[in-house]
Design a protein around this motif. Structure first.
Motif, PDB file in Angstrom:
ATOM      1  N   ARG A  49       0.829  -1.206   0.000  1.00 57.33           N
ATOM      2  CA  ARG A  49       0.000   0.000   0.000  1.00 57.33           C
ATOM      3  C   ARG A  49       0.862   1.254   0.000  1.00 57.33           C
ATOM      4  N   PRO A  76      -1.399   6.208 -11.811  1.00 51.76           N
ATOM      5  CA  PRO A  76      -2.155   5.047 -11.335  1.00 51.76           C
ATOM      6  C   PRO A  76      -2.182   3.926 -12.373  1.00 51.76           C
ATOM      7  N   THR A 121      -3.584  -2.908 -14.176  1.00 53.18           N
ATOM      8  CA  THR A 121      -3.511  -3.542 -12.864  1.00 53.18           C
ATOM      9  C   THR A 121      -4.877  -3.967 -12.349  1.00 53.18           C
ATOM     10  N   THR A 122      -5.934  -3.587 -13.049  1.00 58.49           N
ATOM     11  CA  THR A 122      -7.293  -4.034 -12.733  1.00 58.49           C
ATOM     12  C   THR A 122      -8.029  -4.294 -14.032  1.00 58.49           C
ATOM     13  N   THR A 370      -8.653   5.265 -15.262  1.00 55.93           N
ATOM     14  CA  THR A 370      -8.187   5.228 -13.872  1.00 55.93           C
ATOM     15  C   THR A 370      -9.347   5.501 -12.907  1.00 55.93           C
ATOM     16  N   ALA A 374     -12.562   3.069 -12.009  1.00 60.53           N
ATOM     17  CA  ALA A 374     -12.665   2.655 -10.609  1.00 60.53           C
ATOM     18  C   ALA A 374     -14.056   2.951 -10.052  1.00 60.53           C
ATOM     19  N   GLU A 382     -10.090   1.656  -3.122  1.00 65.52           N
ATOM     20  CA  GLU A 382      -8.937   0.770  -3.219  1.00 65.52           C
ATOM     21  C   GLU A 382      -7.906   1.242  -4.237  1.00 65.52           C
ATOM     22  N   THR A 383      -8.355   1.827  -5.337  1.00 65.37           N
ATOM     23  CA  THR A 383      -7.446   2.143  -6.432  1.00 65.37           C
ATOM     24  C   THR A 383      -8.065   3.196  -7.340  1.00 65.37           C
ATOM     25  N   LYS A 390      -4.206   3.671  -0.302  1.00 66.64           N
ATOM     26  CA  LYS A 390      -4.706   2.845  -1.404  1.00 66.64           C
ATOM     27  C   LYS A 390      -3.651   1.819  -1.830  1.00 66.64           C
ATOM     28  N   ALA A 391      -4.126   0.829  -2.585  1.00 64.81           N
ATOM     29  CA  ALA A 391      -3.221  -0.198  -3.104  1.00 64.81           C
ATOM     30  C   ALA A 391      -2.165   0.433  -3.999  1.00 64.81           C
ATOM     31  N   ASP A 393      -0.970   0.331  -6.945  1.00 66.73           N
ATOM     32  CA  ASP A 393      -1.146   0.044  -8.366  1.00 66.73           C
ATOM     33  C   ASP A 393      -0.535   1.218  -9.109  1.00 66.73           C
ATOM     34  N   ARG A 417      -0.643  -3.996  -6.884  1.00 67.56           N
ATOM     35  CA  ARG A 417      -0.853  -4.298  -5.470  1.00 67.56           C
ATOM     36  C   ARG A 417       0.480  -4.489  -4.737  1.00 67.56           C
TER      37      ARG A 417
END
Length: 422
Positions: A49, A76, A121-122, A370, A374, A382-383, A390-391, A393, A417
């Motif tokens: 984090r 991000p 990353t997501t 981003t 989200a 979270e991101t 936040k994570a 990322d 993460r």
């Protein structure tokens, strides 16, 4: 002799592990795509984090591992709200009759790594066979494989014989390959949502209209009725799940927005009435222009059946028009690409398509990839921005993605993460 040993073991068991501290140096940091970038800075990451974002002159914590990105811009991690990790392009439609779920999981894990390495990353996986995407998601969450954060839907809900249902085979083969994802009437559609939730779905995917790559040739108009889509949306929302609707035809888009669906995927033939409904209902739009790149690259090469080629040509004729109109109207845009229709790992090329065909600014594109994505995915806590707590990322590029969208296709370094994706 035994008591001191036992005491030492108990102390070791109750003493927290030493925190892993990472310091990432950067020339610039975009903490929020909607805001100006910071100058030279250092991001401190502890146990996955972000704990601080300091000026470059601030001292670095003792014992920290230093990652030098001091010539680059940190921002991000990107998000792709529409992927299909367990699939690949160029496979014939009948491949679903021979490929095993086990092989699809292996394909999904390989594609997840490619996608993460590209800076994403997501991702949201919107359509995969049986439990395959859930297996990929869980394996990555457990640290068994490198990859992005995944929100998965499992098989898309479909009408019988529509896009998302099995078609193109003898009836007995269609029946053997069926995944129990079709429904008729509000009650059965609500039940399918509950079953998807029971299996572990993070989001519900439906095919609100016909589709381009399925073998049914009955156009791209509305499939589910209004009452069916309302039942799906209300049931999903009651379970804390959002609903994404594959939708090409204008009336299907309009109905989905009116009936409470959270996002329109593709939206190719959206007209003024459909866009008005999206604005009125605050419906998100995920344009997936890379899908059009994928089908354009393969048109006329014997990859698609004549039924599919006809639909491909209809779709390409309006490339980006709906996105341009939706952007002007104020529709909320989230970045998504429809990976598997094109090669995984090219996700960042969507950004330039959104600028070229949708007339979006590079900054607006970055917001969509981003903090905007989200918000759609429900993970802003979270991101989506680089904020302490936040994570971690984080990605790095050489140029300025706020003014040049092509930078999103040239990511140089990735942390998902808190773990560097090599």
């Amino acid at each position: 002799m035994q008591k001191p040993i036992l005491a030492a073991l108990l102390l070791a068991a109750t003493t927290p592990a030493t925190a892993q501290i990472i310091a990432i140096k950067a020339a610039h940091v975009i903490t929020d795509a909607a805001q100006p970038a910071r100058g030279a800075s250092t991001i401190i990451v502890e146990n996955g984090r972000i704990t601080a974002i300091n000026d470059a002159s601030a001292p670095i914590p003792a014992g920290a591992t230093i990652i030098d990105q001091s010539t680059r811009t940190l921002l991000p991690g990107l998000m792709d709200a529409h992927t299909h990790l367990t699939g690949d392009p160029d496979k014939p439609f009948w491949n679903e009759a021979i490929e095993t779920s086990e092989h699809q999981v292996a394909v999904g894990l390989a594609n997840a790594r490619k996608t993460a390495r590209a800076g994403f990353t997501t991702v949201r996986d919107l359509g995969s066979a049986n439990l395959t995407a859930f297996a990929v998601r869980d394996a990555i969450n457990e640290g068994l494989f490198a990859g992005p954060r995944i929100l998965a839907s499992g098989p898309a809900l479909s009408i019988i014989g529509g896009h998302g249902d099995v078609s193109g085979y003898r009836p007995e083969v269609n029946a053997a390959l069926a995944q129990g994802n079709t429904c008729t009437g509000p009650d059965q559609c609500a039940a399918r949502v509950r079953e998807a939730s029971q299996r572990g779905a993070d989001v519900i995917k439906i095919t609100a209209t016909g589709g381009v790559l399925s073998q049914q040739g009955r156009g791209l108009g509305q499939h589910f009725t209004d009452s069916e889509m309302t039942a799906i949306a209300q049931t999903a929302h009651g379970l804390g799940l959002k609903v994404a609707a594959h939708a090409h035809g204008a009336r299907g888009i309009e109905a989905a927005a009116r009936d409470g669906i959270d996002s329109i995927e593709h939206g190719t033939f959206a007209d003024a009435a459909a866009i008005k409904a999206m604005v009125a209902n605050r419906t998100w739009y995920v344009p997936t222009l890379m899908a059009l790149v994928g089908i354009d690259d393969r048109l006329g090469k014997g990859i698609f059946t004549p039924t599919v080629e006809k639909k491909v040509r209809e779709t390409l004729a309006l490339r980006g028009k709906a996105l341009e109109a939706a952007t002007k109207a104020g529709v909320r845009i989230a970045y998504g690409t429809d990976s598997a229709v094109y090669e995984h790992g090219r996700n960042g090329e969507e950004a330039a398509q959104m600028v070229k065909y949708g007339k979006m600014t590079p900054r607006a594109v970055l917001v969509s990839a981003t903090s905007g994505a989200a918000e759609l995915l429900g993970i802003t806590a979270e991101t989506g921005t680089l904020v302490p707590g936040k994570a971690a990322d984080i990605i790095a590029v050489d140029g300025d993605p706020l003014t040049d969208a092509t930078e999103l296709a040239k990511v140089k370094w990735v942390m998902a993460r808190g773990k560097v994706i090599d």
